[in-house]
Design a protein around this motif. Structure first.
Motif, PDB file in Angstrom:
ATOM      1  N   GLY A 336       0.829  -1.217   0.000  1.00  0.00           N
ATOM      2  CA  GLY A 336       0.000   0.000   0.000  1.00  0.00           C
ATOM      3  C   GLY A 336       0.855   1.256   0.000  1.00  0.00           C
ATOM      4  N   MET A 337       1.922   1.234   0.797  1.00  0.00           N
ATOM      5  CA  MET A 337       2.824   2.400   0.845  1.00  0.00           C
ATOM      6  C   MET A 337       3.473   2.619  -0.518  1.00  0.00           C
ATOM      7  SD  MET A 337       4.662   1.607   4.516  1.00  0.00           S
ATOM      8  CE  MET A 337       5.708   3.061   4.630  1.00  0.00           C
ATOM      9  N   ARG A 338       3.889   1.531  -1.152  1.00  0.00           N
ATOM     10  CA  ARG A 338       4.524   1.638  -2.482  1.00  0.00           C
ATOM     11  C   ARG A 338       3.549   2.147  -3.524  1.00  0.00           C
ATOM     12  NH1 ARG A 338       9.173  -2.561  -4.101  1.00  0.00           N
ATOM     13  NH2 ARG A 338       9.036  -1.319  -5.984  1.00  0.00           N
ATOM     14  N   LEU A 339       2.344   1.611  -3.488  1.00  0.00           N
ATOM     15  CA  LEU A 339       1.323   2.035  -4.462  1.00  0.00           C
ATOM     16  C   LEU A 339       1.087   3.540  -4.382  1.00  0.00           C
ATOM     17  CD1 LEU A 339      -1.591  -0.582  -4.361  1.00  0.00           C
ATOM     18  CD2 LEU A 339      -0.366   0.226  -6.391  1.00  0.00           C
ATOM     19  N   LEU A 340       0.933   4.024  -3.162  1.00  0.00           N
ATOM     20  CA  LEU A 340       0.660   5.449  -2.962  1.00  0.00           C
ATOM     21  C   LEU A 340       1.849   6.298  -3.425  1.00  0.00           C
ATOM     22  CD1 LEU A 340      -1.341   7.534  -1.819  1.00  0.00           C
ATOM     23  CD2 LEU A 340      -0.304   7.205   0.429  1.00  0.00           C
ATOM     24  N   ALA A 341       3.049   5.818  -3.120  1.00  0.00           N
ATOM     25  CA  ALA A 341       4.249   6.556  -3.510  1.00  0.00           C
ATOM     26  C   ALA A 341       4.436   6.521  -5.028  1.00  0.00           C
ATOM     27  CB  ALA A 341       5.467   5.961  -2.803  1.00  0.00           C
ATOM     28  N   GLU A 342       4.304   5.348  -5.632  1.00  0.00           N
ATOM     29  CA  GLU A 342       4.560   5.202  -7.071  1.00  0.00           C
ATOM     30  C   GLU A 342       3.482   5.881  -7.919  1.00  0.00           C
ATOM     31  OE1 GLU A 342       6.948   0.929  -6.794  1.00  0.00           O
ATOM     32  OE2 GLU A 342       5.014   1.015  -7.829  1.00  0.00           O
ATOM     33  N   CYS A 343       2.234   5.833  -7.454  1.00  0.00           N
ATOM     34  CA  CYS A 343       1.144   6.405  -8.259  1.00  0.00           C
ATOM     35  C   CYS A 343       0.964   7.903  -8.027  1.00  0.00           C
ATOM     36  CB  CYS A 343      -0.178   5.705  -7.945  1.00  0.00           C
ATOM     37  SG  CYS A 343      -0.203   3.977  -8.401  1.00  0.00           S
ATOM     38  N   GLU A 344       1.167   8.352  -6.793  1.00  0.00           N
ATOM     39  CA  GLU A 344       0.805   9.739  -6.475  1.00  0.00           C
ATOM     40  C   GLU A 344       1.958  10.574  -5.925  1.00  0.00           C
ATOM     41  OE1 GLU A 344      -1.979  10.827  -7.509  1.00  0.00           O
ATOM     42  OE2 GLU A 344      -2.807   8.869  -8.021  1.00  0.00           O
ATOM     43  N   GLY A 345       3.116   9.955  -5.742  1.00  0.00           N
ATOM     44  CA  GLY A 345       4.251  10.717  -5.206  1.00  0.00           C
ATOM     45  C   GLY A 345       4.076  11.099  -3.749  1.00  0.00           C
ATOM     46  N   ILE A 346       3.320  10.297  -3.022  1.00  0.00           N
ATOM     47  CA  ILE A 346       3.089  10.584  -1.594  1.00  0.00           C
ATOM     48  C   ILE A 346       3.709   9.456  -0.768  1.00  0.00           C
ATOM     49  CG2 ILE A 346       1.346  10.796   0.223  1.00  0.00           C
ATOM     50  CD1 ILE A 346      -0.529  11.947  -1.973  1.00  0.00           C
ATOM     51  N   PHE A 347       4.655   9.809   0.085  1.00  0.00           N
ATOM     52  CA  PHE A 347       5.296   8.821   0.945  1.00  0.00           C
ATOM     53  C   PHE A 347       4.632   8.893   2.318  1.00  0.00           C
ATOM     54  CE2 PHE A 347       9.641   7.517   2.964  1.00  0.00           C
ATOM     55  CZ  PHE A 347       9.144   6.245   3.197  1.00  0.00           C
ATOM     56  N   ALA A 348       3.757   7.936   2.569  1.00  0.00           N
ATOM     57  CA  ALA A 348       3.016   7.916   3.837  1.00  0.00           C
ATOM     58  C   ALA A 348       3.681   6.950   4.802  1.00  0.00           C
ATOM     59  CB  ALA A 348       1.582   7.469   3.588  1.00  0.00           C
TER      60      ALA A 348
END
Lengths: 418, 98
Positions: A336-348
């Motif tokens: 989930g963290m990777r998806l958010l980072a790779e798709c939206e540039g957001i590192f949560a």
């Protein structure tokens, strides 16, 4: 400081409804039920209009009438109004028509949603005459109390289990907070912190100031509605630790509906937990209205609360809004963290991985229908939980200082991705 | 006779001998639900228990109560409960947040 009108009416017991004066107290003397702030909504309706809001600064304090302070706030004046991002690339990956990310990973000053609750708690603490504030925390709350207290010139005590990682301690020490490590097993440390909170005349943000503190979370809901063009989203996915954030997101939506600031629409609130600490989602899936305490074992440390104080109320909110609760494994959290980072540039942080992972599951199962729109609440920054993804996101490739070697690497990469 | 100063009269009680009140949630596992745990506790330790809320099912028992007694006796009573398998938490549940 300009004296303004109080919109708060009283503190009310969530169990028996008894009312108490607006002091630094948090449980009902009769049944020990938690106290909650109640407001004068008729007065608020006359003051808090869309037109009035249009001219106010873009911070969480633009909704001041619905936040528990009497005077103008004095702590955390820049907190909130974080971006609400239309996440088209992630929406395609998760298979949903429309997806929004409410990004509190960039909340000011300490990069988590805790800045919302802490700025409210500290502003109210000052109004009540406290000069020392305190909390017991293993991460985001400690950082936020330390940072916000420093900027306000308040003395801060932060209590932590003595075996906490060095990185998390530094994030509080740097602000000059008095950090006290307590040895002992978790339950002992927890009980001692409660005793300290009761014995010393300090504003313990998540104990005697809790009714005010928790209200700060509503601002996330207010911002979502305003940023969506005065619409309450049909689906909101919220991660759950104590469960308080989820119940306050619901309260925030319902206050805006009650005040006529948004049209009545169906709004389902879904709860997300890590499988390694899932008392609330497990209870919901089993159809229970109570949860069983668990011993946390998950990389999502910021959600690792085995006995969630607001678990009962979170279960109720999920059920009453027609929402669902789900949980994800540590591997699914990292994904989930990777998806958010790779798709939206957001590192949560890991909690964000929980929210994305659960949203993915709920969409795949049709619980959140593919033709609908959803908001995911991201609560903290990935820089705080680097350990969780260390070794899981690949390694840099090394080359000699040679153009030929770099060209060969690029050519090879293009062959692989072709 | 001159008035006694606040500290010159009685000797100060040691911290563990001072009376105190503790507000706690007890969570019982299913295997203990039929056992009169609180009655046993008051036979073993000189503490006063006052139940304020309770919810008992065949799966779990949750009791919210107040203990009155000497600090040392309350601590010993809590230790005994934990040894039995009862989870003992302050009325706030998790004071330590993330």
């Amino acid at each position: 400081m300009q004296k303004t009108e109080s919109y708060m009416r009283a503190l009310r017991c969530r169990e028996c409804g008894r009312e108490y004066p607006l002091t630094a107290t948090h449980v009902c003397e009769f049944d020990f039920g938690p106290l909650e702030v109640v407001y004068d909504y008729d007065l608020i309706q006359r003051r808090l209009t869309r037109a009035a809001l249009a001219s106010r600064p873009q911070t969480m304090w633009r909704y001041r009438e619905l936040l528990p302070v009497v005077d103008e706030p004095t702590v955390g004046l820049q907190v909130g109004f974080t971006p609400l991002i239309k996440a088209d690339r992630l929406a395609r990956r998760l298979g949903i028509r429309e997806l929004w990310i409410k990004n509190d990973a960039v909340n000011y000053p300490s990069l988590s949603f805790k800045d919302r609750v802490v700025s409210v708690a500290l502003s109210r603490s000052r109004e009540l005459g406290f000069d020392t504030v305190a909390c017991a925390s293993t991460g985001n709350l400690a950082n936020s109390v330390a940072a916000n207290a420093a900027s306000a010139g308040l003395r801060a005590y932060v209590f932590i289990p003595s075996d906490l990682e060095q990185g998390k301690i530094l994030n509080s020490l740097i602000y000059g907070a008095r950090v006290i490590g307590i040895r002992g097993h978790y339950d002992e440390v927890n009980r001692l912190c409660a005793e300290i909170a009761g014995k010393f005349g300090w504003a313990f943000v998540n104990v005697n100031m809790r009714p005010y503190y928790a209200e700060g979370s509503k601002s996330m809901a207010f911002e979502i509605v305003e940023q969506l063009g005065w619409q309450v989203p049909k689906h909101t996915v919220v991660c759950m630790a104590s469960g308080s954030l989820l119940t306050k997101i619901r309260k925030g939506y319902e206050e805006f509906l009650k005040l006529g600031l948004a049209p009545e629409t169906e709004h389902r609130i879904h709860g997300a937990q890590a499988t390694g600490c899932s008392p609330i989602s497990t209870a919901h899936k089993a159809g229970l209205d109570f949860f069983k305490p668990v011993k946390p074992d998950t990389i999502a440390k910021s959600l690792a609360i085995g006995t969630p104080a607001d678990g009962f109320y979170a279960l109720k909110a999920i059920k009453e809004t027609g929402g669902a609760a789900e949980d994800v494994t540590d591997d699914e959290i990292r994904e989930g963290m990777r998806l958010l980072a790779e798709c939206e540039g957001i590192f949560a942080e890991t909690a964000g991985g929980v929210t994305v992972g659960v949203a993915k599951k709920l969409i795949a199962a049709g619980v959140i229908p593919a033709e609908d729109s959803a908001v995911l609440c991201i609560t903290g920054n990935g820089l705080k939980t680097l350990d969780a993804v260390t070794g899981c996101v690949g390694q840099p490739r090394e080359i000699k200082p040679s153009l030929r070697e770099f060209e060969a690497l690029v050519a090879n990469e293009e062959t692989v991705t072709a | 006779m001159p008035p006694r100063s606040r500290t010159s009269g009685a000797t100060k009680a040691a911290p563990d001998a001072r009376p105190q009140q503790s507000r706690l949630w007890l969570t019982y596992p299913a295997k203990l639900i039929k056992r009169p745990v609180l009655w046993e506790l008051t036979q073993k330790f000189p503490v006063v228990t006052n139940i304020r809320q309770a919810s008992i099912t065949d799966k779990i028992g949750i009791v919210c109560l107040e203990f009155d007694g000497r600090r040392a006796d309350i601590k010993a009573a809590i230790k005994w409960l934990e040894k039995l398998g009862v989870k003992v938490e302050p009325v706030e549940f998790n004071v330590i947040e993330s």
